[in-house]
Write a protein that holds these residues in place. Sequence first.
Motif, PDB file in Angstrom:
ATOM      1  N   CYS A 276     -25.895  46.854 -12.967  1.00 40.57           N
ATOM      2  CA  CYS A 276     -25.427  45.494 -13.254  1.00 40.57           C
ATOM      3  C   CYS A 276     -24.778  45.385 -14.627  1.00 40.57           C
ATOM      4  O   CYS A 276     -24.040  44.440 -14.883  1.00 40.57           O
ATOM      5  CB  CYS A 276     -26.579  44.499 -13.200  1.00 40.57           C
ATOM      6  SG  CYS A 276     -27.065  44.126 -11.534  1.00 40.57           S
ATOM      7  N   GLY A 277     -25.099  46.326 -15.499  1.00 43.46           N
ATOM      8  CA  GLY A 277     -24.571  46.248 -16.853  1.00 43.46           C
ATOM      9  C   GLY A 277     -23.066  46.332 -16.826  1.00 43.46           C
ATOM     10  O   GLY A 277     -22.477  46.958 -15.950  1.00 43.46           O
ATOM     11  N   GLY A 278     -22.468  45.685 -17.791  1.00 45.18           N
ATOM     12  CA  GLY A 278     -21.025  45.675 -17.825  1.00 45.18           C
ATOM     13  C   GLY A 278     -20.430  47.025 -18.128  1.00 45.18           C
ATOM     14  O   GLY A 278     -19.227  47.189 -18.088  1.00 45.18           O
ATOM     15  N   GLY A 279     -21.265  48.002 -18.411  1.00 39.92           N
ATOM     16  CA  GLY A 279     -20.745  49.302 -18.824  1.00 39.92           C
ATOM     17  C   GLY A 279     -20.107  49.162 -20.174  1.00 39.92           C
ATOM     18  O   GLY A 279     -20.201  48.132 -20.809  1.00 39.92           O
TER      19      GLY A 279
END
Lengths: 506, 313
Positions: free
Chosen positions: A24-27
């Motif tokens: 889910c992290g935006g990277g």
Amino acid sequence: MKTIMRQLVAATAILIGLAMVVACGGGQSGASADRIRIAVPQAPPTLDPADMTEGQMLFFAQTLFDSLVVVGPDGQIQPNIATEWSYNADHTSLTMTLRDDATFSDGTAVDAAAVVKALDHNREGTGTAHQQLLSVSDVSAVDPSTVRIDLKSGDPSLLYSLGTYGGFLVAPASVDAGTADTAPIGSGPYVLDTAQTVNGSSYVFSRHAGYWNQAAFPYDSVELKVIDTPDATLNALKSGQIDAMYGTEEASQDAKAAGLTVNVGSPALWNGYIIADRSGRQVPALGDERIRQAINYAIDRKGIVEQFYPESGIPTTQVFNPKSPAWDESLNAQYPYDPDKARALVKESGLGDVTVTIASFPRLLDRLQPIIEQELDAVGITVVWNSVAPSDYRSGLLGAPMYPMSMSSNLSPWTDIQNLLLPTATMNGMHSQTPELDRLLSAVQSATDDAELQSAYRAVNTYLVDQAWFVPIVAIKTMFFTADQVAVTMHDGQVVPDLRDIVPAG
Amino acid sequence: MTKYLVQRVLSGAALVFVLTSAIFFLVRGLGPNPAEYLAGDTATADQVSAIEEQIGVDRPLVAQYGDWFGHFIRGDLGSSWTGQGEVAQTISASFPITLSIAVGALAVALVLGFGIGTLAAARRGALDRFLQVLVIVGLALPGFWLALMLAQFFAVDLGWFPATGYTSFSESPVEWLRSITLPVIGLTVATVAAISQQVRNSVIEVSGQDFVRTLRARGLPTRSILLKHVLRNAAGAPLTVAALHFVTALSGAVAVERAFGLHGIGNKVQIASISGDAPTLMSIVALTVILVVLVNLATDVLLAWLNPKVRIS
């Protein structure tokens, strides 16, 4: 069996949860074309240009404030707010013509009255600007677009000063309201975006809508991220959290291995020792120029550079910047590593067993201490290290007979002279002054053309090297690491490039 | 109980006074001059004097300390001497970061420590020996080195977590979790090792006591004996160790915060020490002391609840 199943289900649920968090992290979003993210090692103690000190505060200053002139990457003075300028015959008065389309971010005009107020404010500050403008006796508006700067005496570095802290222009409204330190109204290409800024950790600047020279600054916004450890900063650059950072010798191999661009500029610092007790008041041996010269002969500069500064170091005997008019390449050959010559000079001095006291200060060239001690001992000079507490920097270190220093070297040698040589200079703790040096400095101040100035500067440099007032060891090239999408033009005589010289690649 | 609480509060207040006094006089006596820090290396003596006057450090030390303490007991933490704004704002921005990683590390360490320790004590044999080795490795790993390795592998190489920075929970719970995961792991490893070792030893010790033998003789399931009776009696020492490690984590956070570029209290303490910013340093220390006192108090209450034989007095 039931228990095992339950444990398996729990373990699977945890793994799925973790995977979701990771996914889910935006990277690490790559640098967008409209924002440049630069790491800075510390939060600004102030945003008032009058109180800022040199170093990486330059990025904060250059986002918010325009300067009267611009010092180009090669050291050439270029027009900016001031479009033309001229000196009087003896170079004690500078008249500048201002452009008529520059405004502060509150919409008011950057006119002569505003420039007078801003320069007077800078003169009264406590930062680098105050020091840079010490030679100024008066600033006055000749007409709405002309400013005259009168000097107490010739100041060959004045135009350089007006291209940096001395010439950064804050709006009269900020000065009157006393808010220049926290919410300055600037004349520069960007304004502080308080909604996106997290004080102490991330400062975001958006475009100043009415700025006259937007084309010179290609990014729509600038983010200065405070990261105070080199390892974390490099990790942030490698992982795409920032686009550019100040580089160091220690991190350069790692940066190259990670595919980052290591931009290397010309030297802007020197490391070495200052022999302040040139009259031998505290350490009689240092009053003898043969002992000071022997110290210079005893140091293996090349060996030290190979061991500690292989990528960024150049062995040097000079305190001036290699790109400055004071630099004389031939002077670097004056003190080759020659222990025999050093021993002979010690013997010739007739002082017998020579002992010198050198201050030692936390993290200031402390890794060189064993080498310096060994090399001086080898030529008959015993070193006694005198530890100075961090609280005692000014009186303990700068007041010591001989001390280590990591010192900036500037494109205008007069700045170095102000820092190192004048009787009031911070790095001239024992207020050394000789008639010969006074005469040479006076020649610098009265020079009216470039050739004359260069000759006068070189005479000062030659005198210093002959007299061995300093023990410079290495001139250190600046480094700046950038990601692929960023191109940089390094700036001579500055530890970091100008903001306008950091642009999108290609 | 009331007397005990009053005693704890009074001793905490005395500790705050003693520690902040000691820090103030150490920082001002031996630390860097904040005016010199602000003025820069090449500033003249006049510039330094002007700044000293501006920030008020030209006054006698006792007056400076009295001024700070007088404001502190009225809840006013004052302003940084080195231009970092209101100390209360600095703390409100940095405390959640450190608390997030310290509390997160404690929670993870308690779950894993009790799990591993109980498993080792219950199963013994090869599993126990293997866990013992893991514990030694965990205790031996330097937190800072581990944090750097985690950052390199999971953030830089794999890109799973951010290499630096912190996102607040209110901004994005998922990003908050991502931003604290690696720092928490960096802080947790040594604590897990210490707690699991304590749990293992305590469980083995309690398991050998007469009341456990009686429970077994009465035919109670092993699992029930272990979870309901043994663990409850064995929890005292590990919980005390956990409380100590929480306190250590607050100071250990300096290294982890540096490795991940976090602006927590560890980072602020370090910067304040380097720059001689006594008001920031003293306020953070005072609040940390208060936190430590509260944690110790909570631990005592928890221990009394777990084992009524332990009376708070």
